[in-house]
Design a protein around this motif. Structure first.
Motif, PDB file in Angstrom:
ATOM      1  N   ILE A 246       0.859  -1.186   0.000  1.00 63.88           N
ATOM      2  CA  ILE A 246       0.000   0.000   0.000  1.00 63.88           C
ATOM      3  C   ILE A 246       0.894   1.235   0.000  1.00 63.88           C
ATOM      4  O   ILE A 246       1.781   1.366   0.852  1.00 63.88           O
ATOM      5  CB  ILE A 246      -0.928   0.028   1.231  1.00 63.88           C
ATOM      6  N   ASP A 247       0.658   2.118  -0.939  1.00 60.51           N
ATOM      7  CA  ASP A 247       1.420   3.365  -1.013  1.00 60.51           C
ATOM      8  C   ASP A 247       1.122   4.209   0.229  1.00 60.51           C
ATOM      9  O   ASP A 247      -0.032   4.522   0.531  1.00 60.51           O
ATOM     10  CB  ASP A 247       1.014   4.129  -2.279  1.00 60.51           C
ATOM     11  N   LYS A 248       2.169   4.570   0.969  1.00 54.83           N
ATOM     12  CA  LYS A 248       1.977   5.338   2.198  1.00 54.83           C
ATOM     13  C   LYS A 248       1.350   6.701   1.934  1.00 54.83           C
ATOM     14  O   LYS A 248       0.683   7.266   2.812  1.00 54.83           O
ATOM     15  CB  LYS A 248       3.314   5.505   2.920  1.00 54.83           C
ATOM     16  N   ASN A 249       1.544   7.228   0.729  1.00 58.61           N
ATOM     17  CA  ASN A 249       0.963   8.538   0.397  1.00 58.61           C
ATOM     18  C   ASN A 249      -0.564   8.498   0.346  1.00 58.61           C
ATOM     19  O   ASN A 249      -1.222   9.534   0.433  1.00 58.61           O
ATOM     20  CB  ASN A 249       1.508   9.040  -0.941  1.00 58.61           C
ATOM     21  N   SER A 250      -1.116   7.287   0.186  1.00 56.34           N
ATOM     22  CA  SER A 250      -2.574   7.152   0.123  1.00 56.34           C
ATOM     23  C   SER A 250      -3.189   6.938   1.502  1.00 56.34           C
ATOM     24  O   SER A 250      -4.406   6.806   1.630  1.00 56.34           O
ATOM     25  CB  SER A 250      -2.955   5.985  -0.791  1.00 56.34           C
ATOM     26  N   LEU A 251      -2.349   6.879   2.538  1.00 54.39           N
ATOM     27  CA  LEU A 251      -2.828   6.604   3.886  1.00 54.39           C
ATOM     28  C   LEU A 251      -2.651   7.822   4.787  1.00 54.39           C
ATOM     29  O   LEU A 251      -1.664   8.558   4.674  1.00 54.39           O
ATOM     30  CB  LEU A 251      -2.046   5.432   4.496  1.00 54.39           C
TER      31      LEU A 251
END
Length: 283
Positions: free
Chosen positions: A37-42
């Motif tokens: 999971i891309d951390k930028n999306s969290l």
């Protein structure tokens, strides 16, 4: 929460067979996959929650076998080796450094040894004349558990030659081990592929068959579960099985013959005994 539910919540997440080497990707162990999971999306809260719910992975710079097995980077080894997978359940204050030093001393022929999550590790051991069998390893890990106040689940893989596709072999062995952790009820914490293969490779076929479901009901109806398991453990020897069951040999002989008469399963025959034991693995 399983992989598919997480993919529903995070549709841009990716299901992979290896952890991500990218520090901007949150790499979670979910079932027998790694979820990227891309951390930028969290949000920070989401990231912390996911880390609390699932194991996250490390990227290990100084361990070539990590890069070879998980990241498909080149690594040339001319030696036959096996991979021992470990899962730790820690209690109190875990003396990780001392534990790792002890493991290194106990496995002097290890080509590599590392933890790739807080609780999961690998020992890659070359084949040598004095390698320990699964029974010996059971005793070692039990002793270590007492000394370091933890519980270790260990899975002893087969030795593979350098010419084989070791990354594919490891991926399959890893899935068997994860399956064992979540679905297979065995008394021993240390197991081998030989002990789990029969269950793992027949599970889907047996559980999806209406015919085998009917046979399972027949066995349960005659209350033959314990008898079949003890006969299997004792290689079909009726006298040995009777002792384990605290049953007179003649009584056991009668139960076996009655079961044969009523169902057509002759437990004195290896094929019939194997089939009935296989049915019990998936009940």
């Amino acid at each position: 929460m399983n992989t598919e539910k997480l993919l529903g919540l995070y549709p841009n997440a990716q299901k992979k067979n290896a952890p991500s080497p990218d520090e901007h990707i949150l790499s979670l162990i979910v079932e027998d996959y790694f979820l990227w999971i891309d951390k930028n999306s969290l949000s920070a809260q989401e990231e912390n929650l996911l880390k609390a719910l699932f194991q996250t992975t490390y990227s290990l710079e100084n361990h070539p076998w990590f890069h070879y097995l998980f990241e498909e980077q080149a690594y040339v080894s001319e030696e036959s080796c096996r991979i021992i997978q470990l899962h730790l359940e820690k209690r109190a204050e875990f003396l990780q450094k001392e534990w790792q030093e002890t493991i290194a001393e106990l496995f002097p022929e290890a080509l590599d040894f590392f933890l790739y999550t807080e609780t999961d590790g690998l020992i890659i051991e070359r084949k040598h004349p004095n390698y320990l069998n699964t029974a010996d390893l059971k005793g070692i890990f039990l002793s270590l558990d007492v000394d370091f106040d933890l519980t270790t689940q260990a899975f002893v893989g087969s030795f593979h030659t350098s010419g084989q596709n070791l990354t594919a072999m490891f991926d399959e062995e890893r899935k068997i081990f994860l399956n064992k952790q979540t679905q297979i009820q065995v008394s021993d914490q240390t197991t081998s592929i030989q002990e789990l293969a029969l269950y793992y490779y027949t599970k889907e076929l047996v559980t999806s068959s209406q015919l085998t479901n009917e046979y399972q009901e027949i066995i349960r109806g005659f209350k033959m579960e314990e008898i079949i398991i003890e006969l299997w453990k004792n290689f079909g020897n009726i006298s040995s099985a009777a002792k384990q069951l605290f049953m007179h040999r003649n009584t056991l002989q009668y139960r076996i013959e009655k079961f044969d008469e009523q169902t057509g399963f002759n437990l004195k025959k290896a094929d019939d005994l194997l089939f009935c034991y296989l049915l019990l693995l998936h009940t």
